[in-house]
Write an enzyme that holds these catalytic residues in place. Structure first.
Site, PDB file in Angstrom:
ATOM      1  N   GLU A  93      45.549  45.150  41.886  1.00 54.20           N
ATOM      2  CA  GLU A  93      44.178  44.977  42.361  1.00 54.20           C
ATOM      3  C   GLU A  93      43.172  45.650  41.406  1.00 54.20           C
ATOM      4  OE1 GLU A  93      43.512  45.409  46.800  1.00 54.20           O
ATOM      5  OE2 GLU A  93      41.928  46.695  46.033  1.00 54.20           O
TER       6      GLU A  93
ATOM      7  N   ARG B 192      40.057  39.209  47.600  1.00 57.57           N
ATOM      8  CA  ARG B 192      39.979  40.193  46.495  1.00 57.57           C
ATOM      9  C   ARG B 192      39.697  39.528  45.156  1.00 57.57           C
ATOM     10  NH1 ARG B 192      39.960  42.076  50.409  1.00 57.57           N
ATOM     11  NH2 ARG B 192      41.036  43.873  51.279  1.00 57.57           N
TER      12      ARG B 192
ATOM     13  N   SER C 245      44.552  50.535  47.486  1.00 56.19           N
ATOM     14  CA  SER C 245      45.696  49.612  47.354  1.00 56.19           C
ATOM     15  C   SER C 245      45.893  49.253  45.889  1.00 56.19           C
ATOM     16  CB  SER C 245      45.414  48.311  48.105  1.00 56.19           C
ATOM     17  OG  SER C 245      45.106  48.607  49.436  1.00 56.19           O
TER      18      SER C 245
HETATM   19  C1  FAD Z   1      40.792  55.604  48.529  1.00 54.16           C
HETATM   20  C2  FAD Z   1      40.351  54.201  48.181  1.00 54.16           C
HETATM   21  C3  FAD Z   1      40.280  53.245  49.166  1.00 54.16           C
HETATM   22  C4  FAD Z   1      39.868  51.934  48.843  1.00 54.16           C
HETATM   23  N1  FAD Z   1      39.820  51.014  49.843  1.00 54.16           N
HETATM   24  C5  FAD Z   1      39.420  49.749  49.575  1.00 54.16           C
HETATM   25  C6  FAD Z   1      39.352  48.779  50.613  1.00 54.16           C
HETATM   26  O1  FAD Z   1      39.593  49.054  51.780  1.00 54.16           O
HETATM   27  N2  FAD Z   1      38.978  47.517  50.284  1.00 54.16           N
HETATM   28  C7  FAD Z   1      38.684  47.177  49.002  1.00 54.16           C
HETATM   29  O2  FAD Z   1      38.360  46.005  48.769  1.00 54.16           O
HETATM   30  N3  FAD Z   1      38.731  48.091  47.995  1.00 54.16           N
HETATM   31  C8  FAD Z   1      39.097  49.359  48.240  1.00 54.16           C
HETATM   32  N4  FAD Z   1      39.171  50.279  47.236  1.00 54.16           N
HETATM   33  C9  FAD Z   1      38.826  49.889  45.867  1.00 54.16           C
HETATM   34  C10 FAD Z   1      37.383  50.242  45.445  1.00 54.16           C
HETATM   35  O3  FAD Z   1      36.821  51.183  46.314  1.00 54.16           O
HETATM   36  C11 FAD Z   1      36.487  49.001  45.417  1.00 54.16           C
HETATM   37  O4  FAD Z   1      37.014  48.026  44.561  1.00 54.16           O
HETATM   38  C12 FAD Z   1      35.066  49.349  44.959  1.00 54.16           C
HETATM   39  O5  FAD Z   1      34.234  48.213  45.078  1.00 54.16           O
HETATM   40  C13 FAD Z   1      35.020  49.857  43.522  1.00 54.16           C
HETATM   41  O6  FAD Z   1      33.713  50.352  43.273  1.00 54.16           O
HETATM   42  P1  FAD Z   1      33.437  51.235  41.990  1.00 54.16           P
HETATM   43  O7  FAD Z   1      31.967  51.432  41.872  1.00 54.16           O
HETATM   44  O8  FAD Z   1      34.251  52.456  42.010  1.00 54.16           O
HETATM   45  O9  FAD Z   1      33.925  50.230  40.846  1.00 54.16           O
HETATM   46  P2  FAD Z   1      34.697  50.590  39.500  1.00 54.16           P
HETATM   47  O10 FAD Z   1      36.047  51.113  39.829  1.00 54.16           O
HETATM   48  O11 FAD Z   1      33.843  51.420  38.639  1.00 54.16           O
HETATM   49  O12 FAD Z   1      34.842  49.143  38.865  1.00 54.16           O
HETATM   50  C14 FAD Z   1      35.736  48.204  39.434  1.00 54.16           C
HETATM   51  C15 FAD Z   1      35.581  46.877  38.681  1.00 54.16           C
HETATM   52  O13 FAD Z   1      34.282  46.350  38.935  1.00 54.16           O
HETATM   53  C16 FAD Z   1      33.547  46.227  37.723  1.00 54.16           C
HETATM   54  N5  FAD Z   1      32.169  46.618  38.038  1.00 54.16           N
HETATM   55  C17 FAD Z   1      31.751  47.729  38.690  1.00 54.16           C
HETATM   56  N6  FAD Z   1      30.413  47.698  38.840  1.00 54.16           N
HETATM   57  C18 FAD Z   1      29.984  46.553  38.264  1.00 54.16           C
HETATM   58  C19 FAD Z   1      28.717  45.943  38.081  1.00 54.16           C
HETATM   59  N7  FAD Z   1      27.588  46.522  38.513  1.00 54.16           N
HETATM   60  N8  FAD Z   1      28.658  44.755  37.421  1.00 54.16           N
HETATM   61  C20 FAD Z   1      29.775  44.153  36.953  1.00 54.16           C
HETATM   62  N9  FAD Z   1      31.012  44.675  37.106  1.00 54.16           N
HETATM   63  C21 FAD Z   1      31.111  45.852  37.745  1.00 54.16           C
HETATM   64  C22 FAD Z   1      34.233  47.166  36.723  1.00 54.16           C
HETATM   65  O14 FAD Z   1      34.020  46.731  35.388  1.00 54.16           O
HETATM   66  C23 FAD Z   1      35.676  47.017  37.160  1.00 54.16           C
HETATM   67  O15 FAD Z   1      36.220  45.820  36.647  1.00 54.16           O
HETATM   68  C24 FAD Z   1      39.554  51.592  47.514  1.00 54.16           C
HETATM   69  C25 FAD Z   1      39.626  52.580  46.513  1.00 54.16           C
HETATM   70  C26 FAD Z   1      40.019  53.883  46.835  1.00 54.16           C
HETATM   71  C27 FAD Z   1      40.060  54.930  45.762  1.00 54.16           C
END
Ligand code: FAD
Length: 349
Positions: free
Chosen positions: A339, A169, A242
């Site tokens: 996280e 992570r 998480s």
């Molecule tokens: C129900 C649920 C289940 C999940 N299960 C998992 C799992 O099994 N495993 C896991 O690892 N995660 C999990 N997550 C967390 C999440 O889905 C991941 O971290 C995902 O990659 C976030 O994507 P996002 O586009 O929503 O990012 P955001 O929430 O918009 O951003 C997350 C972080 O990444 C940065 N970021 C986003 N896009 C970019 C970019 N293009 N360039 C630079 N920085 C960027 C943001 O600034 C922020 O710091 C879960 C979340 C939820 C709600």
């Protein structure tokens, strides 16, 4: 021709974060062409303001009512095969492609490697930030390179997987959140070969699905079934998956804790001198599963998930997270680390 980006002012973010917190942003820029990022960041109105990338908002906690800067959202979402042979393919995917749709797109191309990561919410560009992982697989295993705009050097760069510094992570992108804007990924995927069934529940799920063969699309379907059962749906109870990482502790400490906390699960870590503990187990043991303080709660379905059960605020959820972490520390001396990215406050249990 469509504009390369657009900028809106005073934008509500409630629909832009999976906790459904009522925050807003001073500016919200939607980028349709990543090549225009330098021009966007040079806009006179944005000078001197902080910037932050937001994908789908499924791993952020807005602990402030207003983000007084510019949110950058990448909307470019194409995917294509760059090179391929009988056994592999190199895929280019834009940051704005939805992650779970990408998993399906790769399966439609008869490519495998991402099936265990099905149904993780968010954009492809966010996947390398915390090296998303689930069911025995991490995205870093499939990343050939990450294409990004470096805000520190004002240059577009291509970072190899080794330069991304992936670990559990974590990555260079997470360690320096204000530096890179990920614009695209290059993924090296396989054609054929065995799928990863290291996570025991997967075999069981395939068996329950009528004894399906462990083919990539069946593994993705099994992962989706397990996830739908285990995790609260953010559409019903706002959450970011998480909330805490599984703590990595010295091996000796893990053994000591195992003798004190009956039934404590202990897993191997990347280093032989360390072990990974289950944060969910520790939180449940400390008595937090199903706890509710106003509308901020710890899911009754999964102790690792903090939930917004209605109108909780970011500060209320952060306060609850800090109480949970402090009580786990008092119980066993282990420090839990959040996280999601916490915006506008520091995690200080
Ligand atoms: C129900 C649920 C289940 C999940 N299960 C998992 C799992 O099994 N495993 C896991 O690892 N995660 C999990 N997550 C967390 C999440 O889905 C991941 O971290 C995902 O990659 C976030 O994507 P996002 O586009 O929503 O990012 P955001 O929430 O918009 O951003 C997350 C972080 O990444 C940065 N970021 C986003 N896009 C970019 C970019 N293009 N360039 C630079 N920085 C960027 C943001 O600034 C922020 O710091 C879960 C979340 C939820 C709600």
């Amino acid at each position: 021709m469509a504009a390369a980006y657009s900028i809106a002012r005073d934008v509500p973010l409630q629909a832009w974060n999976s906790f459904h917190l009522a925050a807003s942003a001073r500016y919200f820029a939607t980028v349709h062409d990543a090549a225009a990022l330098p021009a966007l960041l040079a806009e006179p109105t944005l000078q001197g303001l902080p910037s932050m990338v937001l994908g789908a908002g499924s791993n952020v906690l807005f602990a402030t009512e207003r983000y007084d800067g510019v949110i950058v959202h990448l909307a470019c979402d194409s995917a294509r095969i760059l090179q391929q042979d009988a056994a592999h393919a190199l895929v280019h995917v834009d940051a704005g492609f939805e992650w779970d749709a990408l998993v399906d797109w790769t399966l439609d191309q008869a490519l495998q490697g991402l099936e265990n990561l099905a149904l993780i919410p968010g954009q492809a560009g966010a996947a390398p930030i915390q090296n998303i992982g689930a069911y025995g697989v991490e995205v870093g295993e499939s990343v050939a390179a990450v294409l990004a705009y470096d805000r520190t050097t004002a240059a577009f760069v291509r970072l190899t997987a080794a330069q991304c510094g992936f670990s559990y992570r974590d990555s260079v992108f997470k360690r320096e959140p204000d530096r890179w804007i990920v614009t695209a990924l290059e993924l090296r995927l396989q054609r054929g070969g065995a799928t990863n069934l290291a996570y025991a529940g997967l075999r069981e799920e395939l068996a329950n699905m009528g004894g399906l063969e462990p083919l990539p699309h069946n593994v993705a379907a099994a992962v989706r079934r397990i996830r739908r059962r285990k995790l609260p749906d953010p559409a019903v109870a706002g959450n970011a998956g998480s909330f805490f990482k599984n703590p990595i502790v010295p091996r000796e400490l893990a053994l000591q804790l195992q003798s004190r906390l009956d039934g404590l699960p202990v897993f191997p870590a990347a280093s032989a001198a360390e072990r990974k503990l289950s944060a969910a187990w520790l939180i449940e043991r400390a008595g937090w599963r199903g706890f509710r303080d106003g509308d901020a709660g710890v899911s009754a379905q999964h102790a690792l998930v903090l939930v917004n059960l209605g109108r909780a605020t970011g500060p209320q959820l952060l306060a609850l997270a800090q109480r949970v972490a402090a009580s786990v520390r008092e119980m066993c001396g282990v420090q839990l680390e959040p996280e999601p990215r916490i915006v506008g406050a520091t995690f200080n249990p």
